[in-house]
Design a protein around this motif. Sequence first.
Motif, PDB file in Angstrom:
ATOM      1  N   ILE A 129      50.078  47.775  41.136  1.00 50.37           N
ATOM      2  CA  ILE A 129      49.639  47.805  39.705  1.00 50.37           C
ATOM      3  C   ILE A 129      50.811  48.642  38.568  1.00 50.37           C
ATOM      4  O   ILE A 129      50.763  48.690  37.444  1.00 50.37           O
ATOM      5  N   ASP A 130      52.092  49.070  39.470  1.00 53.21           N
ATOM      6  CA  ASP A 130      53.092  49.413  38.811  1.00 53.21           C
ATOM      7  C   ASP A 130      53.693  48.013  38.200  1.00 53.21           C
ATOM      8  O   ASP A 130      54.387  48.282  37.269  1.00 53.21           O
ATOM      9  N   ASP A 131      53.785  46.939  39.007  1.00 50.60           N
ATOM     10  CA  ASP A 131      54.407  45.657  38.344  1.00 50.60           C
ATOM     11  C   ASP A 131      53.624  45.151  37.349  1.00 50.60           C
ATOM     12  O   ASP A 131      53.993  44.473  36.575  1.00 50.60           O
ATOM     13  N   TRP A 132      52.230  45.236  37.574  1.00 48.31           N
ATOM     14  CA  TRP A 132      51.184  44.512  36.817  1.00 48.31           C
ATOM     15  C   TRP A 132      50.643  45.492  36.023  1.00 48.31           C
ATOM     16  O   TRP A 132      49.874  46.084  36.316  1.00 48.31           O
ATOM     17  N   LYS A 133      51.053  45.657  34.774  1.00 48.89           N
ATOM     18  CA  LYS A 133      50.273  46.515  33.696  1.00 48.89           C
ATOM     19  C   LYS A 133      50.698  46.032  32.231  1.00 48.89           C
ATOM     20  O   LYS A 133      51.642  45.057  32.107  1.00 48.89           O
ATOM     21  N   THR A 231      44.406  37.347  24.449  1.00 47.65           N
ATOM     22  CA  THR A 231      42.741  37.787  24.166  1.00 47.65           C
ATOM     23  C   THR A 231      42.064  37.898  25.032  1.00 47.65           C
ATOM     24  O   THR A 231      41.245  38.716  25.506  1.00 47.65           O
ATOM     25  N   VAL A 232      42.105  36.534  26.002  1.00 53.33           N
ATOM     26  CA  VAL A 232      41.191  36.229  27.192  1.00 53.33           C
ATOM     27  C   VAL A 232      41.970  35.504  28.217  1.00 53.33           C
ATOM     28  O   VAL A 232      42.690  34.632  27.693  1.00 53.33           O
ATOM     29  N   PHE A 233      41.745  35.854  29.564  1.00 54.58           N
ATOM     30  CA  PHE A 233      42.201  35.082  30.493  1.00 54.58           C
ATOM     31  C   PHE A 233      41.391  34.161  31.021  1.00 54.58           C
ATOM     32  O   PHE A 233      39.946  34.744  31.028  1.00 54.58           O
ATOM     33  N   VAL A 234      41.401  32.857  31.548  1.00 49.35           N
ATOM     34  CA  VAL A 234      40.490  32.011  31.970  1.00 49.35           C
ATOM     35  C   VAL A 234      40.810  31.579  33.239  1.00 49.35           C
ATOM     36  O   VAL A 234      41.978  30.970  33.465  1.00 49.35           O
ATOM     37  N   ALA A 249      45.695  39.539  35.654  1.00 49.93           N
ATOM     38  CA  ALA A 249      45.224  39.509  34.358  1.00 49.93           C
ATOM     39  C   ALA A 249      44.501  40.673  33.997  1.00 49.93           C
ATOM     40  O   ALA A 249      44.671  41.419  32.897  1.00 49.93           O
ATOM     41  N   MET A 250      43.429  41.409  34.678  1.00 44.37           N
ATOM     42  CA  MET A 250      42.890  42.545  34.306  1.00 44.37           C
ATOM     43  C   MET A 250      43.701  43.648  34.674  1.00 44.37           C
ATOM     44  O   MET A 250      43.613  44.581  33.903  1.00 44.37           O
ATOM     45  N   ALA A 251      44.926  43.764  35.589  1.00 43.06           N
ATOM     46  CA  ALA A 251      45.675  44.795  35.625  1.00 43.06           C
ATOM     47  C   ALA A 251      46.607  44.661  34.324  1.00 43.06           C
ATOM     48  O   ALA A 251      47.063  45.955  33.916  1.00 43.06           O
ATOM     49  N   CYS A 252      46.609  43.680  33.551  1.00 46.49           N
ATOM     50  CA  CYS A 252      47.515  43.813  32.494  1.00 46.49           C
ATOM     51  C   CYS A 252      46.491  44.090  31.054  1.00 46.49           C
ATOM     52  O   CYS A 252      46.802  44.032  29.966  1.00 46.49           O
ATOM     53  N   GLY A 253      45.247  44.289  31.345  1.00 43.62           N
ATOM     54  CA  GLY A 253      44.234  44.798  30.334  1.00 43.62           C
ATOM     55  C   GLY A 253      43.637  44.058  29.578  1.00 43.62           C
ATOM     56  O   GLY A 253      43.198  44.243  28.386  1.00 43.62           O
ATOM     57  N   ILE A 254      43.391  42.668  30.111  1.00 42.92           N
ATOM     58  CA  ILE A 254      42.595  41.615  29.395  1.00 42.92           C
ATOM     59  C   ILE A 254      41.483  41.148  30.000  1.00 42.92           C
ATOM     60  O   ILE A 254      41.361  41.241  31.390  1.00 42.92           O
ATOM     61  N   PRO A 255      40.351  40.731  29.323  1.00 41.40           N
ATOM     62  CA  PRO A 255      39.074  40.374  30.140  1.00 41.40           C
ATOM     63  C   PRO A 255      39.407  38.914  30.539  1.00 41.40           C
ATOM     64  O   PRO A 255      40.242  38.099  30.142  1.00 41.40           O
ATOM     65  N   VAL A 256      38.678  38.638  31.641  1.00 46.12           N
ATOM     66  CA  VAL A 256      38.653  37.476  32.434  1.00 46.12           C
ATOM     67  C   VAL A 256      37.474  36.860  32.061  1.00 46.12           C
ATOM     68  O   VAL A 256      36.406  37.346  32.600  1.00 46.12           O
ATOM     69  N   ARG A 321      41.339  47.069  34.035  1.00 45.59           N
ATOM     70  CA  ARG A 321      42.478  47.658  34.398  1.00 45.59           C
ATOM     71  C   ARG A 321      42.032  48.786  35.333  1.00 45.59           C
ATOM     72  O   ARG A 321      42.375  49.078  36.363  1.00 45.59           O
ATOM     73  N   LEU A 322      40.831  49.488  34.827  1.00 48.72           N
ATOM     74  CA  LEU A 322      40.259  50.795  35.720  1.00 48.72           C
ATOM     75  C   LEU A 322      39.738  50.152  37.085  1.00 48.72           C
ATOM     76  O   LEU A 322      40.043  50.763  38.057  1.00 48.72           O
ATOM     77  N   ARG A 323      39.280  48.967  37.044  1.00 56.91           N
ATOM     78  CA  ARG A 323      38.737  48.395  38.384  1.00 56.91           C
ATOM     79  C   ARG A 323      39.803  47.986  39.172  1.00 56.91           C
ATOM     80  O   ARG A 323      39.583  48.308  40.459  1.00 56.91           O
ATOM     81  N   VAL A 324      40.887  47.407  38.804  1.00 51.95           N
ATOM     82  CA  VAL A 324      41.821  47.249  39.673  1.00 51.95           C
ATOM     83  C   VAL A 324      42.529  48.392  40.089  1.00 51.95           C
ATOM     84  O   VAL A 324      42.835  48.547  41.481  1.00 51.95           O
TER      85      VAL A 324
END
Length: 348
Positions: A129-133, A231-234, A249-256, A321-324
């Motif tokens: 999570i330090d690399d993916w933020k 805006t959104v990851f698919v 994607a979630m760790a970078c703060g976008i919805p999936v 992000r919080l879930r990850v």
Amino acid sequence: MWAYRTPAGLEQANGALQALGTDVQIAADVEGADLVHSHTWYANSAGRLAQLTHGIPHVVTAHSLEPLRPWKAEQLGGGYRLSSWMEREAFTNADGVVAVSKAMRADILRSYPSIDPSRVKVVYNGIDIDDWKPQRDDDAVRALGIDPDRPSVVFVGRITRQKGLPYLLRAVASLPEDVQVVLCAGAPDTPEILAEVTGLVEDLRTRRNGVVWIDRMLEHREIVNVLSSATVFVCPSIYEPLGIVNLEAMACGIPVVGTKTGGIPEVVADGLTGRIVPIDQATDGTGTPTDPDRYVADLAATLNEVLADLGLAKLMGRAGRLRVESEFTWGAIATKTRAVYDEVLAGR
């Protein structure tokens, strides 16, 4: 870490034979280890051979299963029969089996019914999570042809049947004109699927602008920038045991927005960190939608729902992000993996 080369004389051989030759080298080098742990079919034989030769307990992790990827025969030819044998031999004789999701555990037991269910444990994959933020760099994404001021739907993945890219390309034709479609997609399995995707992209570009196709392997910082500005990851996969890319994607703060298949619903909390798209799938192992038009329509409708409320999309991204952070860090995964090792060693 060891560095192995394809054994001399096998440079032009089928890829599965090359993997088996390398596995022999690995098995010879692990003598004296307390335990070996292999991931995926191309390393499974190294673990199985070490188990036989040195009496070392062998743990396998399933990130995918050959019986559920019959399209791999397009890529490996007769090597698919060899890769399937290598996987089956390792799994049915392993001292411990790790599934990367609950759905994968069910697939393992269905594909290899001789395995004792008590030996199959669920340990999710994790990420750093330090690399993916979140790390937005507008100039960097502009350099890739992306307009950071326009909403965007981002796909990241290989061009392979399981990733479902052709379905996505049909679905995004129904998105609003101001929405960009960013495809970070390369490494096609076969010339045939590359030709199919190329044709769909070219057709899409005749009907709308903002279709960005990046077919090279992006550097880590580049993909983080792309995700952070999205805006959104698919994830339109029709086969996905877990889906690490969704965690990234979630760790970078976008919805999936992801398909209701495999481990995706275990990662993406529907309505909280993104949305799950329903799918009815064939039972022949291919995962093909039984009603492709319906799946494409549902995928488009779900993407449009998320794009229609950008405030909610941002809230979903923060929740992701919080879930990850709470469930998918490498520290948490390492603790669970060590517990599997301890149980296997205690049973020897």
